[in-house]
Design a protein around this motif. Structure first.
Motif, PDB file in Angstrom:
ATOM      1  N   LEU A  15      -4.084  -5.918  -9.922  1.00  0.00           N
ATOM      2  CA  LEU A  15      -4.106  -5.129  -8.676  1.00  0.00           C
ATOM      3  C   LEU A  15      -3.774  -5.542  -7.424  1.00  0.00           C
ATOM      4  N   ARG A  22      -4.341   1.529  -1.381  1.00  0.00           N
ATOM      5  CA  ARG A  22      -2.733   1.739  -1.906  1.00  0.00           C
ATOM      6  C   ARG A  22      -2.475   3.254  -1.634  1.00  0.00           C
ATOM      7  N   LEU A  30      -0.116  -1.621 -11.179  1.00  0.00           N
ATOM      8  CA  LEU A  30      -1.408  -2.331 -11.409  1.00  0.00           C
ATOM      9  C   LEU A  30      -1.435  -3.869 -11.381  1.00  0.00           C
ATOM     10  N   THR A 353      -6.541   2.473  -9.955  1.00  0.00           N
ATOM     11  CA  THR A 353      -6.389   1.981  -8.467  1.00  0.00           C
ATOM     12  C   THR A 353      -7.166   2.831  -7.695  1.00  0.00           C
ATOM     13  N   SER A 371      -9.783  -6.436  -6.426  1.00  0.00           N
ATOM     14  CA  SER A 371      -8.458  -6.892  -7.349  1.00  0.00           C
ATOM     15  C   SER A 371      -8.805  -8.156  -7.896  1.00  0.00           C
TER      16      SER A 371
END
Ligand code: NIG
Ligand code: FE
Length: 411
Positions: A15, A22, A30, A353, A371
């Protein structure tokens, strides 16, 4: 010195990308590394890349072979009611017989019945039950939760719940972001205006003086708090330095999304009944929608929020469980991913996400978690599947292999 090396992930879901939530087509990106590896040092991610490159720098680190497994950031569950006593099995059975959430609340069930049990529980009893909930969340792959008070509804009982959260943070590896939700319901013993006064003049000053919460939330709904009452609470909270979230437009469209936009809230949650104007208002004010399909499912409704329209409008959507005893008794983000894909027509990538990096930004932790990138916390999950889409595809079955928080294995 590198302490941990995770190697050979079939898909390392990084990510990686812009340091902000996002939107639009970015939700589908991803940052996957096939046969990926990751080096961890002092609880933080040091490097991420192809496994053979990482392998050269392993040194004497402990090696975790993630061959044939998906590795991804721990889920960030941005909407939970983690601390409460008892359960709502009677409500559950009544709903199965056809009564609605509102009817059951009027007949003595609902939020107030959990309030009675939570008031009667000691801090230690609440902590013991909350630990059980925290372990459920961890075992589903969640490493950070936002957690709301709201089952106390007196100054002392709301503070008790928030203190339990603070203690819980010390005793379990789950990371907890506390939210004050004194305005969750009006307690039986007070009129709505009397209780509003308690929330504004007594609870909020105590909560902020003792630094017990980062956010303030309200349940803006027919029979709970109307727009004017919600505005009063949120603007007081804002003046006291809290960021804002809100339960809005869940059962009726009362203009709650617009209120959250007007208040400059961080998130507007639920939104099952929000219309185009509400969506446009959220966009203009940069408010993140937190969508909670688990509660739609568990209430037996079919009206899910309009996620596709929200994505098309450019909103940075978030998915969360709404873990609570009444409307959403699930700690499982994988279940929420399944619902997002099957009922809300989100793709598996969009759902991931929304429940990691976007959720991290919605709890003001976007620079620390969400992430797998250098200098972020090594909070990650190894799943028993090869392809990330399996997380949403196989439903009702745990696929967690192991869970790490700050580089330590906790599940
Ligand atoms: O998010 N909507 C208000 N609060 C919870 C329900 C809490 C309960 O029923 O105990 C929710 O759905
Ligand atoms: Fe909720």
């Amino acid at each position: 010195m590198t302490s941990l090396a995770v190697l050979h992930a079939s898909q390392l879901i990084t990510l990686r990308g812009p340091r902000r939530p996002r939107v639009g087509t970015e939700l589908s990106v991803l940052g996957i590394i096939h046969n990926g590896g990751m080096l961890v040092r002092d609880g933080e991610i040091e490097r991420v890349g192809p496994s053979d490159e990482m392998e050269k720098n392993v040194g004497d680190a402990d090696v975790v072979d993630a061959g044939g497994h998906v590795v991804m950031p721990g889920f960030v569950d941005a909407h939970t009611h983690l601390v409460f006593a008892g359960n709502r099995l009677d409500d559950f059975e009544r709903r199965a017989r056809g009564e609605t959430y509102e009817e059951i609340a009027k007949a003595g069930g609902g939020i107030r019945s959990t309030v009675e049990k939570t008031r009667a529980a000691s801090e230690l009893e609440l902590l013991t039950q909350a630990k059980k909930h925290a372990n459920w969340l961890l075992s589903c792959g969640t490493t950070t939760v936002e957690a709301k008070s709201g089952y106390g509804l007196t100054v002392e009982d709301e503070l008790k719940i928030l203190r339990v959260m603070r203690q819980l943070k010390e005793e379990v590896p789950l990371e907890i972001v506390p939210t004050f939700l004194g305005a969750h319901a009006v307690p039986r013993e007070l009129s709505p205006d009397e209780y509003l006064d308690v929330v504004i003049t007594e609870m909020l000053p105590r909560v902020t003086a003792e630094k017990l919460a980062e956010f303030c939330d309200v349940f803006c709904e027919r029979g709970y708090f109307n727009i004017d009452q919600s505005r009063k609470i949120l603007s007081t909270a804002k003046k006291l330095g809290l960021r804002l979230r809100g339960h809005v437009d869940q059962l009726t469209n009362s203009g709650g999304a617009k209120l959250m936009a007007e208040m400059g809230a961080t998130t507007a949650d639920h939104l099952e009944q929000t219309d185009e104007q509400g969506i446009a208002a959220l966009k203009k004010a940069n408010v993140q929608p937190v969508l909670l399909p688990g509660s739609v499912y568990a209430l037996g409704s079919s009206r899910y929020p309009r996620s596709r329209e929200m994505i098309e409008a450019g909103l940075a959507i978030v998915l969360a469980t709404d873990f609570n005893p009444g409307s959403s008794p699930t700690p499982s983000m994988p279940m929420v991913l399944s619902l997002a894909c099957t009922q809300m027509k989100m793709s598996p990538a969009e759902a991931i996400t929304a429940s990691t990096v976007n959720a991290a930004h919605s709890v003001n932790q976007g620079d620390r978690i969400g992430s797998l990138e250098p200098r972020k916390l090594a909070n990650f999950v190894i799943f028993d599947c090869e392809d990330y889409r399996e997380l949403a595809y196989w439903f009702g079955m745990p696929q967690t292999n192991s869970v790490y928080v700050r580089g330590d294995r906790v599940v």
